[in-house]
Enzyme design. Structure first.
Site, PDB file in Angstrom:
ATOM      1  N   SER A  80       0.765  -0.966  -0.359  1.00 39.27           N
ATOM      2  CA  SER A  80      -0.261  -0.116   0.097  1.00 39.27           C
ATOM      3  C   SER A  80       0.675   1.108  -0.475  1.00 39.27           C
ATOM      4  O   SER A  80       1.359   1.444  -0.808  1.00 39.27           O
ATOM      5  CB  SER A  80      -0.880  -0.259   1.449  1.00 39.27           C
ATOM      6  OG  SER A  80      -1.652   1.515   1.208  1.00 39.27           O
TER       7      SER A  80
ATOM      8  N   ARG B  79      -3.810   5.651  22.740  1.00 40.40           N
ATOM      9  CA  ARG B  79      -3.503   4.466  22.619  1.00 40.40           C
ATOM     10  C   ARG B  79      -2.900   4.136  22.375  1.00 40.40           C
ATOM     11  O   ARG B  79      -1.852   4.088  20.938  1.00 40.40           O
ATOM     12  CB  ARG B  79      -5.102   3.944  21.278  1.00 40.40           C
ATOM     13  CG  ARG B  79      -4.766   5.095  20.207  1.00 40.40           C
ATOM     14  CD  ARG B  79      -5.625   4.765  18.770  1.00 40.40           C
ATOM     15  NE  ARG B  79      -5.646   3.587  18.410  1.00 40.40           N
ATOM     16  CZ  ARG B  79      -5.430   2.824  17.769  1.00 40.40           C
ATOM     17  NH1 ARG B  79      -4.622   3.443  16.867  1.00 40.40           N
ATOM     18  NH2 ARG B  79      -4.481   1.760  17.386  1.00 40.40           N
TER      19      ARG B  79
ATOM     20  N   GLU C  30     -12.249   6.342   6.570  1.00 43.02           N
ATOM     21  CA  GLU C  30     -11.075   6.756   8.308  1.00 43.02           C
ATOM     22  C   GLU C  30     -10.886   8.278   7.409  1.00 43.02           C
ATOM     23  O   GLU C  30     -11.326   8.390   5.773  1.00 43.02           O
ATOM     24  CB  GLU C  30      -9.969   5.476   7.925  1.00 43.02           C
ATOM     25  CG  GLU C  30     -10.190   4.134   8.175  1.00 43.02           C
ATOM     26  CD  GLU C  30      -9.188   3.470   9.057  1.00 43.02           C
ATOM     27  OE1 GLU C  30      -9.086   3.372   9.851  1.00 43.02           O
ATOM     28  OE2 GLU C  30      -9.157   2.836   7.563  1.00 43.02           O
TER      29      GLU C  30
ATOM     30  N   GLY D  43      -1.413  -0.821  17.508  1.00 39.13           N
ATOM     31  CA  GLY D  43      -1.674  -1.463  17.164  1.00 39.13           C
ATOM     32  C   GLY D  43      -0.354  -3.053  16.599  1.00 39.13           C
ATOM     33  O   GLY D  43      -0.761  -3.487  16.313  1.00 39.13           O
TER      34      GLY D  43
END
Length: 528
Positions: free
Chosen positions: A64, A497, A370, A500
């Site tokens: 990507s 946060r 998003e 990931g």
């Protein structure tokens, strides 16, 4: 399973020592030279997944928006959606299994997933334009073949095109023809039907400059141009003939750096957009007469589409349930505008396209984007049937025409996954039909000033979150500190946060003015 053949082929695709990879939202990504064994094993896994589902599975070789020297792979499930979470775990196990444990791992997956090894296996394979992609896609073919699976190599395709053909194949042509020509024909026909109804806003409105990130989007958009009406004047920049993929260009670069890509000459108020490297993200932008750069990101794209859908639903007189799905990174100003001005319900979910897609499936019409420009619109089967029926049988002319516009939108939108080409055509059609300039679109609402930081930490797992990652549960006292800061400023919010994928913590903060910006560095420093 022919274990001798497996052993022989596996030796041709050896796993580097001490390399551990995790299958995530983006599949596997790493330096290209580390991925040969992963590709071979994902070929094996795709064959097993195909047997388990009795359907064709897709394997896309791409990284990507990553630099050209990286590569990656993601599997596509039967309806063009992302790989099922339980199989993400199998993918990680298989990629990390040592050579001597490969047969055992495959046997365990077959048992756990109840794979009937006598069934046929069918796999569609696609790749992006990276120099490493051809060789790596051959490793996928080796993996499919050694397990006796059939494959169709589509060669160079955008990621959304592979998702599309997988869905077409498994719906036996209901979604469309599983060919690139079928993709171009379906989208261009729907697009032409839509802009036929446009008020004719002048030739200038149809000019669009597109930065294709020196990637696959340039090739495929060039292939599609003969299918598009001559009034649509698409100008392709960063087509891959001179510069490196994603280098100082593409949707991710423009979004992160808030400036135009290299190689695209912008004049004031010209409409421009950027794809990412595999053409599944899109952002728009322009410069005003004072030379200021304006980004129109996924939030504003979702808003434009929502306004248009809401108007059409009012015209057809249908009470179909529509919602917009966002993540915590969506600008608070967009959320306020959608909920308060448009009266459209907004739902917030955890970061990651699979969470947005899953939530969007709960509504008759689910719009999700998003902020980075990755998104699409989902129509439930019932909503689609209702709309198509109205377009055919409705006696009231105005209602029938509005239903026809909705029907063409359904055909123009790639519902399997975010698709830069499809999204671009949807946006262009809406701007044309509504007679909107890029400046008028941008003026729907003004984004709150915001900052996104990432802080390197020793252990990101120390921070645990709840409420779609908007509130910290651990460490104790962190959320209270954030709440105390947020209270001081108007329309402000902030959250932290854990990433990931890497050992960093992401910090996001916004407030109504730049001067009153929350000191987000302080939040973390006081707990480091």
């Amino acid at each position: 399973m022919d274990f001798e053949a497996l052993k022989k082929y596996s030796a041709l695709h050896p796993k580097p020592a001490r390399l551990t990879l995790q299958y995530g939202t983006a599949g596997f990504r790493s330096k290209a030279e580390q991925l040969d064994h992963v590709m071979f094993r994902m070929g094996l896994l795709a064959a097993l997944r195909s047997r388990a589902t009795g359907s064709t599975i897709g394997v896309m070789v791409t990284a990507s928006h990553n630099p050209e020297e990286d590569n990656g792979v993601k599997l596509v499930d039967p309806l063009g959606e992302m790989l099922h979470p339980s199989w993400e775990e199998y993918a990680t196990q298989l990629a990390n299994a040592e050579e001597q444990d490969l047969q055992k791992t495959l046997t365990e997956i077959c048992q756990k997933a109840a794979v009937n090894q006598q069934k046929d296996a069918s796999v569609f394979i696609g790749r992006d334009t990276r120099p490493s992609s051809k060789k790596l896609s051959q490793a996928v073919i080796d993996g499919v073949s050694v397990l006796g699976g059939q494959y169709h190599d589509y060669g160079l395709v955008t990621t959304p095109q592979l998702h599309y053909v997988v869905c077409c194949q498994n719906t036996r042509g209901q979604y469309g023809k599983p060919t690139l020509e079928g993709y171009y024909q379906k989208l261009s026909k729907a697009f032409m039907e839509l802009i036929k109804k446009s008020p004719g806003s002048g030739e200038g409105q149809r000019h669009l400059k597109i930065d294709c990130a020196n990637g696959i989007g340039a090739l495929k958009l060039s292939e599609m141009q003969p299918y598009l009406p001559k009034e649509v004047l698409v100008h392709i920049y960063n087509d891959g003939t001179k510069e490196k993929l994603n280098h100082l260009c593409g949707a991710d670069f423009v979004k992160v750096h808030q400036k135009p890509p290299k190689g695209l000459d912008m004049k004031p108020n010209e409409r421009c957009c950027s794809f990412d490297g595999d053409a599944d993200r899109i952002v728009y932008y322009y410069t005003d007469t004072a030379g200021h750069f304006h980004l129109i990101d996924g939030d504003k794209i979702a808003t434009l589409i929502s306004i248009f859908l809401k108007e059409l639903l009012a015209k057809v007189g249908q009470t179909l349930k529509m919602a917009v799905i966002q993540t915590a990174y969506a600008n608070g100003s967009s959320t306020r505008y959608l909920e308060e001005t448009l009266q459209v319900p907004v739902h917030c979910v955890k970061t990651g396209v699979k969470h947005l897609h899953h939530k969007a499936q709960e509504f008759d019409i689910g719009v999700y984007f998003e902020a980075n420009g990755h998104g699409t619109v989902l129509f439930s089967k019932a909503a689609e049937n209702t709309i198509r029926q109205l377009a055919k049988d409705e006696k009231d002319d105005a209602k029938r025409e509005a239903a026809k516009v909705l029907e063409n939108l359904i055909d123009l939108i790639n519902q399997t996954v975010g698709d830069a080409i499809s999204d671009m055509l949807v946006i262009e059609a809406i701007l044309s039909l509504k007679g909107l300039t890029v400046h008028q679109w941008d003026a729907f609402y003004t984004d709150f000033p915001n900052r996104l930081l990432k802080v390197q930490v020793a252990d990101r797992q120390v921070i645990d979150t709840t409420d779609a990652e908007r509130r910290a549960v651990t460490p104790p006292g962190l959320q209270e500190k954030i709440d105390a800061l947020v209270k001081k400023y108007k329309f402000s919010r902030a959250f932290v946060r854990p990433s990931g994928t890497e050992d960093v913590v992401r910090i996001y903060a916004e407030a109504d003015t730049q001067a009153l910006h929350i000191h987000s560095e302080f939040i973390l420093n006081s707990h480091s």
